[in-house]
Structures are given as structure tokens and as C-alpha cells.
Design a protein around this motif. Structure first.
Motif, PDB file in Angstrom:
ATOM      1  N   CYS A 164       0.837  -1.200   0.000  1.00 15.44           N
ATOM      2  CA  CYS A 164       0.000   0.000   0.000  1.00 15.44           C
ATOM      3  C   CYS A 164       0.876   1.256   0.000  1.00 15.44           C
ATOM      4  CB  CYS A 164      -0.891   0.017   1.242  1.00 15.44           C
ATOM      5  SG  CYS A 164      -1.996   1.425   1.255  1.00 15.44           S
ATOM      6  N   ASN A 166      -0.361   4.256   0.671  1.00 14.20           N
ATOM      7  CA  ASN A 166      -0.913   5.270   1.564  1.00 14.20           C
ATOM      8  C   ASN A 166      -0.169   5.246   2.901  1.00 14.20           C
ATOM      9  OD1 ASN A 166      -3.025   6.224  -0.180  1.00 14.20           O
ATOM     10  ND2 ASN A 166      -3.922   4.194   0.090  1.00 14.20           N
ATOM     11  N   SER A 167      -0.486   6.178   3.760  1.00 17.35           N
ATOM     12  CA  SER A 167       0.219   6.218   5.063  1.00 17.35           C
ATOM     13  C   SER A 167      -0.753   6.582   6.168  1.00 17.35           C
ATOM     14  CB  SER A 167       1.333   7.256   4.980  1.00 17.35           C
ATOM     15  OG  SER A 167       0.743   8.494   4.554  1.00 17.35           O
ATOM     16  N   CYS A 168      -1.859   5.834   6.253  1.00 17.53           N
ATOM     17  CA  CYS A 168      -2.832   6.123   7.300  1.00 17.53           C
ATOM     18  C   CYS A 168      -2.125   6.002   8.655  1.00 17.53           C
ATOM     19  CB  CYS A 168      -4.016   5.167   7.208  1.00 17.53           C
ATOM     20  SG  CYS A 168      -4.820   5.276   5.591  1.00 17.53           S
ATOM     21  N   PHE A 170      -2.793   5.240  11.595  1.00 16.58           N
ATOM     22  CA  PHE A 170      -3.032   4.139  12.540  1.00 16.58           C
ATOM     23  C   PHE A 170      -2.605   2.786  11.973  1.00 16.58           C
ATOM     24  CE2 PHE A 170      -6.725   5.151   9.941  1.00 16.58           C
ATOM     25  CZ  PHE A 170      -6.931   3.959   9.284  1.00 16.58           C
ATOM     26  N   CYS A 171      -2.095   2.773  10.737  1.00 16.41           N
ATOM     27  CA  CYS A 171      -1.943   1.488  10.047  1.00 16.41           C
ATOM     28  C   CYS A 171      -0.493   1.069   9.849  1.00 16.41           C
ATOM     29  CB  CYS A 171      -2.635   1.575   8.692  1.00 16.41           C
ATOM     30  SG  CYS A 171      -2.589   0.016   7.795  1.00 16.41           S
ATOM     31  N   VAL A 173       0.283  -1.581   7.880  1.00 17.96           N
ATOM     32  CA  VAL A 173       0.379  -2.366   6.639  1.00 17.96           C
ATOM     33  C   VAL A 173       1.503  -1.910   5.708  1.00 17.96           C
ATOM     34  CG1 VAL A 173      -0.812  -2.971   4.508  1.00 17.96           C
ATOM     35  CG2 VAL A 173      -1.978  -3.239   6.703  1.00 17.96           C
ATOM     36  N   PRO A 174       1.620  -0.609   5.396  1.00 22.80           N
ATOM     37  CA  PRO A 174       2.685  -0.220   4.456  1.00 22.80           C
ATOM     38  C   PRO A 174       4.078  -0.662   4.929  1.00 22.80           C
ATOM     39  CG  PRO A 174       1.131   1.563   4.747  1.00 22.80           C
ATOM     40  CD  PRO A 174       0.775   0.531   5.763  1.00 22.80           C
ATOM     41  N   GLN A 208      -4.794  -4.237  -0.724  1.00  9.58           N
ATOM     42  CA  GLN A 208      -4.946  -3.299   0.389  1.00  9.58           C
ATOM     43  C   GLN A 208      -5.683  -2.049  -0.047  1.00  9.58           C
ATOM     44  OE1 GLN A 208      -4.082  -4.434   3.171  1.00  9.58           O
ATOM     45  NE2 GLN A 208      -2.451  -5.920   2.821  1.00  9.58           N
ATOM     46  N   HIS A 256     -10.241   2.266  -1.283  1.00 10.79           N
ATOM     47  CA  HIS A 256      -9.982   3.454  -0.460  1.00 10.79           C
ATOM     48  C   HIS A 256     -10.850   4.580  -1.012  1.00 10.79           C
ATOM     49  CE1 HIS A 256      -8.212   6.742   1.640  1.00 10.79           C
ATOM     50  NE2 HIS A 256      -7.237   5.999   2.156  1.00 10.79           N
ATOM     51  N   ARG A 295      -6.270  10.402   5.767  1.00  7.21           N
ATOM     52  CA  ARG A 295      -7.170   9.588   4.932  1.00  7.21           C
ATOM     53  C   ARG A 295      -7.415  10.224   3.570  1.00  7.21           C
ATOM     54  NH1 ARG A 295      -7.939   4.515   5.089  1.00  7.21           N
ATOM     55  NH2 ARG A 295     -10.144   4.574   4.543  1.00  7.21           N
TER      56      ARG A 295
HETATM   57  S1  SF4 Z   1      -5.558   1.583   6.232  1.00 11.46           S
HETATM   58 FE1  SF4 Z   1      -5.550   0.670   4.203  1.00 11.46          FE
HETATM   59  S2  SF4 Z   1      -5.088   2.366   2.850  1.00 11.46           S
HETATM   60 FE2  SF4 Z   1      -4.480   3.025   4.875  1.00 11.46          FE
HETATM   61  S3  SF4 Z   1      -2.297   2.486   5.019  1.00 11.46           S
HETATM   62 FE3  SF4 Z   1      -3.485   0.775   5.858  1.00 11.46          FE
HETATM   63  S4  SF4 Z   1      -3.738  -0.650   4.147  1.00 11.46           S
HETATM   64 FE4  SF4 Z   1      -3.157   1.347   3.304  1.00 11.46          FE
END
Ligand code: SF4
Length: 474
Positions: A164, A166-168, A170-171, A173-174, A208, A256, A295
Motif C-alpha cells: 500500500c 498510503n500512510s494512514c 493508525f496502520c 500495513v505499508p 490493500q 480506499h 485519509r
Molecule cells: S488503512 Fe488501508 S489504505 Fe491506509 S495504510 Fe493501511 S492498508 Fe493502506
């Protein structure tokens, strides 16, 4: 004696699908599945680092497995312990430092190495192998060519993208799944066709951030001199996969909102196999909080995108994800979340209390953490709003006939079957046994905010897959 493996998967569909790949590799190596730890020669824990207490769950499970491993050793039996997934990608060597009895630690980018690493660990001792990023070789980055042990015969996950961009705030994942890499359209369509030929009728496209699918491919094509517009190709992909013979339902997760474009709605509306269900993560309603989360949209813009979707796609169901108690959230912010959630009239929602994930920006906002009691009170208020719109949506379906795919007998009553509608709603209806994967028309007779009740009208199509009857060596 047949060797046995036990697979335990935590977290999201992406992990579910990675576990199907690891199981496929193990079965190709002669293992068969067991659900009994005491019976296992290998235990694979495919971890998540988003869900609350993910770490405690992992180290708690490893503590129990240590005892089992020692007991087996006393009986001259071996138990290999494998830890994979996002927490492995994040914690790396720390896992074997904290749990020296773990044989293999692998990450999110080298799932295809699982069986090889187990053999290497048998020869050379415990191994931790984490790849910083996905392999350049697509076959490794998207191990679709690898054996796979799917959990369902009629429904399949199909990875279209990893990582992913993006750079949310709270996340995590990246940082554990890397940058966005899209798989070539032709590879995805080929795999979808193979799935359809094997009897699969429902496909869920996995990524993602699926609606930015293909942007990187277009950019690469442009860089290599092709005259192409650099834009996502998700709408095209939906149309191609949705037009394959045998594929009756196409779902996708997760889009997203900031990247959602009208061409995706049009593809959903014009491709009969695309289900009229959109899972659209809002996360919060306050523009101030959405900005702090990075977001990339406002509450108003989110509602406009839902309205556009409902104008384009008939009878659309919309579900979402919402976090309560993001650092710095005020009562006023939260009231805005309630307003947007009420205005959106969601069919249902996954609601979460904010939990700081080590390694994320939000985890550093310690001074702004909200009072837990206040957050729990807000959480209950949000659930009330969600349940109210879910009940309203479900009651509106009473009297309608829905086409469902049979998922099996209901957990509570064997004389009742459970099916899933195109809107991804569960419906329970009394019936003689029907094969899993059967299509049937069911009239909705009652509704709760969680599920529907109905009456079977008729079976419309039998499942096309052949049910595999596992013959275990006696
Ligand atoms: S919430 Fe989703 S869009 Fe945002 S960084 Fe995490 S995986 Fe990526």
C-alpha cells in the motif's frame, strides 16, 4: 505415516489467502491437514499485527506450543513451529529471541519459501528469513503458480495487488507489506479462468487498496515509452474478470474512498457478475480527525461518493470500518462521526476502538490518547447508530426473494441452512440438506440487524465444483 500440519491464521483475507498458499505447499510435500495440535508434525501461525493484543496472542500461543514440543520430544517425536505473516515481518529476529523453540520465521514477501525453509531448518537449525520487499519476479511476489489449498470449493480469493502506498496514521500495513505492486491483468484473468474451470463461481479480488490497482503498471508502461494515461485499471479488471464464463459473483476488498472513481461504479453497474455491495472504510466522520489520520477525504466528500455509487448501482449495499477514539478525538469530532454514519445508512459496519500499533505514527500520539471510559461510551453510541440503519436496511428486504449461495447448515440448527446474498448478508432458512455452493432463491420473511430469515423457494443452480472427499491413510 502421513505428516500432518495445523494452520492457524490471524487477521485479514490477505493472511487467509497466504495460509492457503502455505497449506498448498505443505500438501504438495505430502502433509495433510489436522485441527488437533497433539496430532501435528508442524504448526504454522500466520500472524496479524493490526488486531488488538496481536503480540500477546502470538507469544501466548508459542508458550503453549513450547510445552507440546517438549512433550513430543520425550516421545521421540518432532514438532516444527513456523511463524509467518505481518507480525513476523515486523518483529523478525525478536520472535526467536523471545521464543527459541520456533524453527522458522518468515515474512509477508517470501510465503513461497515456506516449505524450503522448513527443510533447511531441519538440516541447519532455526531460521529467520525476512525479505525487505516483494521479489521482482512476479511468480514469487504473486505466488499464483504455487500449489494452493483453498478453504472453499466454490469461492476463491484472488490477489491483484500487494502492499500500500498510503500512510494512514493508525496502520502498520505499508511497513509490513511494502509499496503497492499490481499484478498484470492477464495473469489475474488467467488465474480467474482457471478457477472458473475448476468450478469456482465466486471470486473476491484482494488488495490493500484495490481501486488504485494498475496505476503502477501504467506508470511503468509510460516510463518504457508507451503512450498510456497513468491511471488505475480497476474498472477494466472488474469487467474482464466479471465476464468470464462460470464466474457468477465478483467481490473485492479493500477500496480506499479517496481513490474511488465513477468508472468503477459504472463497471459494477454494467457487469452482471459484480455484486451490488461496496465495503467503503470511513474510519472517522470528523474532517479534523480524517486529516490527522491522513485519509485524504472529508466526511462530506465520503457521503457524496456513496450517493454517486447509489445513483449508479441499483440496490447497492454499503458497509464500512470505523475507528472510535483516534488520538485527539473530541466529543464534537465523535458527534460528526455519528452524523456521517447516520447519513450514510450503512448496511453494517466493523467498529473498532483505537489501539496503538507499535511502528505507526498514531502510536506516538501518546499525549492525545483518549480516556478509555469515554471511548467505550462512544463506541456503544456508534453501535446503536449502526444497528439502527442495519435493521432498517434488513427490514426493507422482508418479502423480497434473494438469490443465495448455500454455505452449509446453520451452526445452531442442522435443519436450517445458511446462505449468503449478493449483498454479503447472511440468511438462514429451513431446508433439506443442499450441497455447499448451491444457488437458491429464498424469500426473506424476517430481519434482525445482523442477519435475515427466509423460506426456500427453489434451487436455481447446482454447484459446478466436484466435492473433494479426503481419503486419509488409516
Ligand atoms: S488503512 Fe488501508 S489504505 Fe491506509 S495504510 Fe493501511 S492498508 Fe493502506
Amino acid at each position: 505415516m502421513t505428516k500432518r500440519y495445523l494452520m492457524r491464521t490471524y487477521g485479514c483475507q490477505m493472511n487467509e489467502h497466504d495460509s492457503e498458499r502455505i497449506a498448498g505447499l505443505l500438501e504438495a510435500d505430502g502433509y495433510s491437514a489436522t485441527s488437533d495440535e497433539a496430532d501435528a508434525d508442524v504448526v504454522v501461525l500466520n500472524t496479524c499485527c493490526i488486531r488488538e493484543n496481536a503480540d500477546n496472542k502470538l507469544y501466548g500461543a508459542l508458550g503453549n506450543l513450547k510445552v507440546l514440543k517438549e512433550q513430543k520430544k520425550e516421545q521421540n517425536q518432532d514438532l516444527q513451529i513456523v511463524v509467518g505473516g505481518c507480525l513476523a515481518q515486523k518483529d523478525r529476529d525478536l520472535i526467536q529471541q523471545r521464543a527459541g523453540h520456533v524453527d522458522v520465521v518468515l515474512g509477508t514477501h517470501n510465503v513461497h519459501r515456506a516449505a524450503e525453509l522448513m527443510s533447511e531448518a531441519k538440516l541447519n537449525g532455526p531460521i529467520t528469513e525476512i525479505w525487505e520487499e516483494a521479489a521482482l519476479d512476479e511468480a514469487e511476489a504473486f505466488p499464483s503458480a504455487l500449489p494452493v489449498k483453498r478453504n472453499s470449493d466454490y469461492s476463491a480469493w484472488l490477489t491483484i495487488q500487494i502492499g500500500c502506498d498510503n500512510s494512514c496514521a493508525f496502520c502498520i500495513v505499508p511497513s509490513v507489506r511494502g509499496v503497492e505492486i499490481s499484478r498484470p491483468v492477464s495473469d489475474i484473468v488467467d488465474e480467474a479462468r482457471r478457477l472458473a474451470d475448476s468450478g469456482v463461481s465466486e471470486i473476491t479480488l484482494l488488495g490493500q487498496n484495490v481501486n488504485s490497482y494498475g496505476r503502477d503498471l501504467a506508470l511503468a508502461a509510460r516510463k518504457s515509452g508507451e503512450q498510456v494515461r497513468v491511471r488505475p485499471m480497476f474498472a477494466q479488471l472488474l469487467r474482464e474478470v466479471g465476464s468470464l464464463d462460470g464466474i457468477e459473483r465478483v467481490r473485492f476488498t479493500s477500496p480506499h474512498p479517496k481513490d474511488m472513481t465513477p468508472d468503477v461504479y459504472e463497471a459494477m453497474a454494467e457487469t452482471p457478475a459484480c455484486v451490488p455491495h461496496l465495503h467503503f472504510p470511513l474510519q472517522a466522520g470528523s474532517d479534523r480527525v480524517l486529516k490527522r489520520m491522513h485519509r485524504g477525504y472529508t466526511g462530506e466528500r465520503f457521503l457524496e461518493k456513496i450517493e454517486q455509487a447509489r445513483e449508479t448501482i441499483d440496490d447497492l449495499a454499503v458497509t464500512t470500518d470505523i475507528i472510535v477514539g483516534f488520538p485527539g478525538e473530541t466529543e464534537e469530532d465523535f458527534v460528526r462521526t455519528l452524523e456521517v454514519a447516520a447519513a450514510a445508512e450503512f448496511d453494517s459496519a466493523y467498529t473498532f476502538v483505537f489501539s496503538p500499533r507499535p511502528g505507526t505514527e498514531a502510536a506516538e500520539m501518546v499525549d492525545d490518547f483518549c480516556d478509555p471510559d469515554e471511548v467505550h461510551e462512544r463506541y456503544e453510541r456508534l453501535r446503536t447508530v449502526i444497528r439502527r440503519s442495519a435493521l432498517m436496511k434488513h427490514q426493507a428486504r422482508v418479502g423480497r426473494t434473494e438469490e443465495v449461495i448455500v454455505e452449509g447448515p446453520s451452526k445452531k440448527d442442522l435443519a436450517v441452512l445458511t446462505g449468503r446474498t449478493v449483498h454479503n448478508k447472511l440468511i438462514h432458512f429451513p431446508s433439506d440438506p443442499l450441497k455447499i455452493g448451491t444457488f437458491a432463491n429464498v424469500t426473506v420473511t424476517e430481519a434482525s440487524y445482523q442477519f435475515l430469515l427466509g423460506e426456500l423457494v427453489e434451487v436455481t443452480r447446482k454447484p459446478r465444483h466436484r466435492t473433494k472427499i479426503s481419503v486419509t491413510a488409516l
